[in-house]
Design a protein around this motif. Sequence first.
Motif, PDB file in Angstrom:
ATOM      1  N   MET A  41      44.938  33.586  36.635  1.00 24.76           N
ATOM      2  CA  MET A  41      43.679  32.912  36.946  1.00 24.76           C
ATOM      3  C   MET A  41      42.524  33.645  36.271  1.00 24.76           C
ATOM      4  O   MET A  41      42.384  34.847  36.417  1.00 24.76           O
ATOM      5  CB  MET A  41      43.505  32.956  38.459  1.00 24.76           C
ATOM      6  CG  MET A  41      42.427  32.079  38.973  1.00 24.76           C
ATOM      7  SD  MET A  41      42.441  32.152  40.749  1.00 24.76           S
ATOM      8  CE  MET A  41      41.866  33.796  41.050  1.00 24.76           C
ATOM      9  N   GLY A  42      41.740  32.924  35.473  1.00 22.56           N
ATOM     10  CA  GLY A  42      40.585  33.551  34.875  1.00 22.56           C
ATOM     11  C   GLY A  42      39.337  33.044  35.556  1.00 22.56           C
ATOM     12  O   GLY A  42      39.274  31.887  35.949  1.00 22.56           O
ATOM     13  N   ILE A  43      38.368  33.872  35.730  1.00 26.01           N
ATOM     14  CA  ILE A  43      37.138  33.401  36.354  1.00 26.01           C
ATOM     15  C   ILE A  43      36.050  33.404  35.301  1.00 26.01           C
ATOM     16  O   ILE A  43      35.776  34.415  34.679  1.00 26.01           O
ATOM     17  CB  ILE A  43      36.757  34.286  37.548  1.00 26.01           C
ATOM     18  CG1 ILE A  43      37.862  34.162  38.591  1.00 26.01           C
ATOM     19  CG2 ILE A  43      35.432  33.864  38.145  1.00 26.01           C
ATOM     20  CD1 ILE A  43      37.888  35.322  39.518  1.00 26.01           C
ATOM     21  N   ILE A 200      37.461  31.937  45.893  1.00 30.00           N
ATOM     22  CA  ILE A 200      38.450  32.778  45.208  1.00 30.00           C
ATOM     23  C   ILE A 200      39.554  33.168  46.189  1.00 30.00           C
ATOM     24  O   ILE A 200      40.734  33.190  45.846  1.00 30.00           O
ATOM     25  CB  ILE A 200      37.775  34.024  44.592  1.00 30.00           C
ATOM     26  CG1 ILE A 200      36.876  33.589  43.433  1.00 30.00           C
ATOM     27  CG2 ILE A 200      38.816  35.021  44.090  1.00 30.00           C
ATOM     28  CD1 ILE A 200      36.010  34.690  42.866  1.00 30.00           C
ATOM     29  N   ARG A 201      39.151  33.437  47.407  1.00 29.48           N
ATOM     30  CA  ARG A 201      40.160  33.798  48.416  1.00 29.48           C
ATOM     31  C   ARG A 201      41.196  32.698  48.616  1.00 29.48           C
ATOM     32  O   ARG A 201      42.383  32.966  48.768  1.00 29.48           O
ATOM     33  CB  ARG A 201      39.493  34.062  49.764  1.00 29.48           C
ATOM     34  CG  ARG A 201      39.186  35.501  49.992  1.00 29.48           C
ATOM     35  CD  ARG A 201      38.645  35.668  51.390  1.00 29.48           C
ATOM     36  NE  ARG A 201      37.885  36.875  51.503  1.00 29.48           N
ATOM     37  CZ  ARG A 201      38.435  38.069  51.663  1.00 29.48           C
ATOM     38  NH1 ARG A 201      39.741  38.190  51.712  1.00 29.48           N
ATOM     39  NH2 ARG A 201      37.681  39.130  51.767  1.00 29.48           N
ATOM     40  N   VAL A 202      40.727  31.432  48.633  1.00 27.50           N
ATOM     41  CA  VAL A 202      41.665  30.316  48.809  1.00 27.50           C
ATOM     42  C   VAL A 202      42.691  30.329  47.682  1.00 27.50           C
ATOM     43  O   VAL A 202      43.903  30.226  47.900  1.00 27.50           O
ATOM     44  CB  VAL A 202      40.912  28.957  48.812  1.00 27.50           C
ATOM     45  CG1 VAL A 202      41.886  27.795  48.718  1.00 27.50           C
ATOM     46  CG2 VAL A 202      40.081  28.832  50.061  1.00 27.50           C
ATOM     47  N   LEU A 203      42.195  30.500  46.443  1.00 27.32           N
ATOM     48  CA  LEU A 203      43.119  30.511  45.308  1.00 27.32           C
ATOM     49  C   LEU A 203      44.056  31.707  45.394  1.00 27.32           C
ATOM     50  O   LEU A 203      45.247  31.598  45.130  1.00 27.32           O
ATOM     51  CB  LEU A 203      42.337  30.577  44.003  1.00 27.32           C
ATOM     52  CG  LEU A 203      41.718  29.277  43.554  1.00 27.32           C
ATOM     53  CD1 LEU A 203      41.108  29.441  42.180  1.00 27.32           C
ATOM     54  CD2 LEU A 203      42.746  28.165  43.505  1.00 27.32           C
ATOM     55  N   GLN A 204      43.501  32.856  45.793  1.00 26.39           N
ATOM     56  CA  GLN A 204      44.344  34.048  45.907  1.00 26.39           C
ATOM     57  C   GLN A 204      45.481  33.803  46.884  1.00 26.39           C
ATOM     58  O   GLN A 204      46.616  34.166  46.628  1.00 26.39           O
ATOM     59  CB  GLN A 204      43.523  35.241  46.390  1.00 26.39           C
ATOM     60  CG  GLN A 204      42.766  35.916  45.270  1.00 26.39           C
ATOM     61  CD  GLN A 204      41.940  37.076  45.768  1.00 26.39           C
ATOM     62  OE1 GLN A 204      41.485  37.079  46.911  1.00 26.39           O
ATOM     63  NE2 GLN A 204      41.745  38.055  44.929  1.00 26.39           N
TER      64      GLN A 204
END
Length: 312
Positions: A41-43, A200-204
């Motif tokens: 995942m890139g931000i 971001i937490r959801v994706l993590q």
Amino acid sequence: MVAVSLSGRSKLWVLIKRFILRLIGGLIQKRNLNFQANSTMGICTSSEKFVQECRYTHAATEKLGVLLVNIGGPENLNGVQPFLCNLFADPDVIRLPKLFKFLQRPLAKLISILLALKTKQRYAAIGGGSPLRRITDEQADALRTALEAKNLHANVYVGMRYWYPFMEEAIQQIKRDRITKLVLLPLFPQFSISTTGSSIRVLQRIFMLLSKFEKPEEVLIFFSAHGVPVSYDQNAGDPYKDQIEECIYLIMRELKARYQSRLGPVQWLKPYTNEVLVELGRKDLADAVVEALPSAKSLSILRETAKESDCR
Ligand SMILES: C=CC1=C(C)c2cc3[nH]c(cc4nc(cc5[nH]c(cc1n2)c(C)c5CCC(=O)O)C(CCC(=O)O)=C4C)c(C)c3C=C
Ligand SMILES: [Fe+2]
């Protein structure tokens, strides 16, 4: 500005509401946010980096996706209270100490009910709902067009944190599209734990689940469905078996069905879950056991797996 005149009773109600909200505010604690880099995942923080990402991905024949993330908002007044409930159920919005975590959901429900009326008035004043979905969809279209104009290939998705289309739904689509590299593009203008941080937490959480296995591509997922007597399928024209098989085929093409919940002396649909589980147990193969019909989460699979693990 809308002036609202309040009777004595509703003034008292407002005071009670304020008191409860203050009390809740007092419970909320500051916590540090601990981010972990995730290789898949890139931000995106600058447009330049994003263009580089697209070019690199194109060259390496990866499939790039861009996920636009926003808070989301209710499109009509009926959605206001559940939207608020989702918002306050987020531990990055109401930051309770560990000891009080169990209060997160009930508190979210309570606050959402307390705030619903006032929030509805706010949304009513801007046309009866949030324009955020429309605006974000327009941004996604604009990004698609801009990328195409630069001959850069990326699928663009929209995922909202607290309302439709939820981030989780977008991730499902991203998986279906077999995206190999995902750029998360939060549309929040500034960073906050409660906005970009929370997204971001959801994706993590989602990607952590996949990365739990050393070789995710080799994970065996085991489907088990409630069975019916064979005569249903062969003599009575019951479509159940076909639908189960199709369902599993659609979920994961390479998997085969196993059946549980056998009853009585007659033959039921085969192969039987418990027998296959024993076989897999011998080979130490089963990484996960999945119910074919999540809506019908039954005790039987738990019972049968427990039975077999006792045997091991
Ligand atoms: C972009 C920055 C935002 C931050 C930071 C943020 C933090 C935050 N918000 C709440 C509570 C509510 N937010 C609500 C709506 C709302 N919030 C943002 C942005 C940020 N919030 C937007 C863009 C919207 C509108 C969404 C839409 O419907 O289009 C609401 C509901 C509406 C209202 O009452 O105004 C609440 C409630 C908290 C508690 C919080 C930080 C802890
Ligand atoms: Fe907000």
